[in-house]
Enzyme design. Structure first.
Site, PDB file in Angstrom:
ATOM      1  N   LYS A  10       8.894  14.394 -10.671  1.00 53.33           N
ATOM      2  CA  LYS A  10       9.727  14.371 -11.878  1.00 53.33           C
ATOM      3  C   LYS A  10       9.526  15.659 -12.673  1.00 53.33           C
ATOM      4  CE  LYS A  10      10.879  11.204 -15.710  1.00 53.33           C
ATOM      5  NZ  LYS A  10      10.568   9.923 -16.374  1.00 53.33           N
ATOM      6  N   SER A  45      14.449   6.738 -16.906  1.00 55.93           N
ATOM      7  CA  SER A  45      14.728   8.153 -16.889  1.00 55.93           C
ATOM      8  C   SER A  45      14.376   8.859 -15.577  1.00 55.93           C
ATOM      9  CB  SER A  45      13.964   8.829 -18.033  1.00 55.93           C
ATOM     10  OG  SER A  45      12.574   8.675 -17.872  1.00 55.93           O
ATOM     11  N   SER A 103      10.939   3.509 -17.130  1.00 56.61           N
ATOM     12  CA  SER A 103      11.554   4.641 -16.425  1.00 56.61           C
ATOM     13  C   SER A 103      11.177   4.799 -14.964  1.00 56.61           C
ATOM     14  CB  SER A 103      11.244   5.942 -17.153  1.00 56.61           C
ATOM     15  OG  SER A 103      12.141   6.079 -18.220  1.00 56.61           O
TER      16      SER A 103
HETATM   17  N1  GLN Z   1      14.900   3.604 -21.244  1.00 57.26           N
HETATM   18  C1  GLN Z   1      13.724   3.666 -22.053  1.00 57.26           C
HETATM   19  C2  GLN Z   1      13.940   4.629 -23.182  1.00 57.26           C
HETATM   20  O1  GLN Z   1      14.953   5.276 -23.216  1.00 57.26           O
HETATM   21  C3  GLN Z   1      12.533   4.011 -21.232  1.00 57.26           C
HETATM   22  C4  GLN Z   1      12.296   5.450 -21.033  1.00 57.26           C
HETATM   23  C5  GLN Z   1      11.048   5.744 -20.285  1.00 57.26           C
HETATM   24  O2  GLN Z   1      10.372   4.857 -19.764  1.00 57.26           O
HETATM   25  N2  GLN Z   1      10.684   7.010 -20.253  1.00 57.26           N
HETATM   26  O3  GLN Z   1      13.102   4.759 -24.025  1.00 57.26           O
END
Ligand code: GLN
Length: 475
Positions: free
Chosen positions: A77, A152, A176
């Site tokens: 990532k 994400s 994410s």
């Molecule tokens: N979808 C969640 C958010 O937007 C989780 C994001 C994440 O785990 N980095 O905060």
């Protein structure tokens, strides 16, 4: 060799039995990655030093020093630092930023002989659930390219699902890793907070962020986790190994927070698949127990106060002066405003505003203070529940992958999709998503996932239950 089906375990055997060279494997993955990336856009960059990495790995194998991950191609990532490579967190503000050191997880993987194929696309600074917030364009779901891959860590999940890597690293602050794993039909684990070092991962919300792994199988995800875990003096929230490396008994009782799972907005196909999955676990000898956890209802509100608060503070370091994107104004204050206004995307700016608001002196007690108190309640409720049950089960996401563009103009709808994953980060416990079946949509099979949650440091329990589920799920 079908690279889309090959597991890390199988590749390891082929490599160590000399039925394949590391170069063969890396070439096969690169071929797939280069051709699929045009459509899927899983990678922001495919590295040009993969063959040199392969030579080092081959030497390890030839001299009998191979580990389980030697020669295994991984996607990383874009918020995890690899020395000398760009690390942009899919943000314009860091578009040309080069990492000056390796993240601890990268050091460990490098020592194990793993190969880094490229930088995986993501929502900007990991804020989002669809990878649509990337400043460099969306990643597409390989099962249906009109749909999002989740986020994400969408690029990481797609890379594994589409044979563009055998495994991947992601970060998970509120789902994410698990949610894109579910949308793309792969396994993703979010370890216990403090189990994997955060040194060298860009902070989003520091008290919830964790690095974890993706694989095609539970065993593959576990193999990566085993390498990246462990105490690290470079991370002050890292836990000592005596605390984290525990072996657990075989789990028997699965708790299901029935009222929470049947919440509004959960797709009936998701519920049906979830119930069928539990039925299969019952046949495999598990006891299914309904439990009530009323504090789960507050998890989403708590999350969307705590996260913007921490985001607003963590994003303050990007001022356009020391590194990253810079825009010229007529004075220093204007330089700051323009650099941050142009460098950050909409979702990041939205969270900075929200976070600054909930932390402001007039509202701190009403929002941030209360969210912190509720976080403790949720944590205690979960601890209590785990005295009666071994794991907790929920669907990973309330719907299968949705259409690109469907939720992007409605941030609240996007936030609601995190309902099942955020409680895990709030409590700091580990969670895993495992493919559990499909929802049919006009002849296309969209993957679904089941989430298992265990007490702190009980990743071992998740792997055991996950492997049992893989045996009985029927595909
Ligand atoms: N979808 C969640 C958010 O937007 C989780 C994001 C994440 O785990 N980095 O905060």
């Amino acid at each position: 060799m079908d690279i889309k089906k090959l597991t890390i375990k199988e590749a390891h055997e082929l490599l160590t039995k000399k039925k394949m060279t590391v170069m063969d494997l890396v070439d096969a993955v690169l071929k797939e990655a280069n051709s699929a990336n045009k459509n899927l856009h899983a990678y922001l960059e495919i590295f040009d030093d993969t063959r040199a990495q392969a030579e080092i790995a081959q030497k390890m194998i030839d001299s009998g020093k191979a580990t389980l991950l030697t020669g295994i191609p991984l996607a990383i990532k874009d918020n995890i630092l690899i020395k000398g490579k760009i690390a942009s967190s899919a943000s314009k503000i860091l578009e040309n930023y080069r990492a000056s050191y390796d993240a601890t997880v990268i050091k460990k993987l490098r020592n194990a002989g793993a190969i880094f194929i490229g930088r995986a696309n993501m929502d900007e600074f990991a804020m989002g659930g669809s990878t649509e917030n990337s400043a460099f364009g969306v990643t597409k779901n390989p099962h249906d390219q009109t749909r999002v891959p989740g986020g994400s860590s969408g690029g990481s999940a797609v890379a594994v699902a589409a044979g563009m890597a055998l495994g991947a690293l992601g970060s998970d602050t509120g789902g994410s890793i698990r949610q894109p794993a579910s949308f793309c039909g792969v396994v993703g684990i979010k370890p216990t907070y403090g189990t994997v070092s955060r040194s060298g991962v860009m902070a989003m919300a520091s008290s919830l962020d964790q690095i974890g792994s993706f694989g095609k199988t539970v065993e593959d995800a576990e193999m990566i986790f085993d390498v990246i875990r462990g105490y690290d003096p470079m991370d002050s929230t890292s836990c000592p190994d005596v605390m984290t490396k525990i072996k657990t008994k075989k789990p028997k009782v699965i708790g299901v927070p029935v009222n929470f799972v049947r919440a509004k907005g959960v797709d009936p196909r998701v519920l049906k698949n979830f119930e069928a999955s539990l039925e299969k676990m019952k046949k495999a000898g598990y006891e299914i127990r309904e439990i009530s956890l009323p504090s789960l209802d507050y998890a989403l509100s708590v999350y969307y106060i705590l996260v913007p608060a921490e985001v607003s503070s963590n994003m303050a370091r990007f001022d356009g002066m020391r590194y990253g994107y810079h825009a010229n104004g007529t004075n220093l204050l204007e330089d700051y405003g323009l650099s941050r206004g142009e460098g950050f995307g909409r979702e990041v700016r939205r969270r900075i505003l929200l976070g600054t608001y909930v932390l402001s002196s007039g509202y701190y007690d009403a929002y941030y203070g209360r969210a912190c108190a509720l976080r403790e309640v949720l944590r205690n409720d979960l601890d209590k529940a785990f005295k009666e049950i071994d794991i907790l089960a929920t669907p990973t996401a309330p719907t299968p992958a949705y259409k690109i563009g469907e939720k992007i103009s409605d941030p609240l709808a996007m936030y609601l999709a995190d309902i099942f994953t955020v409680p895990v980060n709030i409590a700091g416990v580990p969670g895993i998503s495992i493919p559990s079946g499909f929802a049919e949509e006009k002849g296309v099979k969209l993957p679904l996932g089941i989430q298992f949650i265990a007490p702190h440091f009980s990743e071992d329990t998740l792997f055991k239950a996950g492997k049992d589920f893989e045996k009985v799920r029927g595909f």
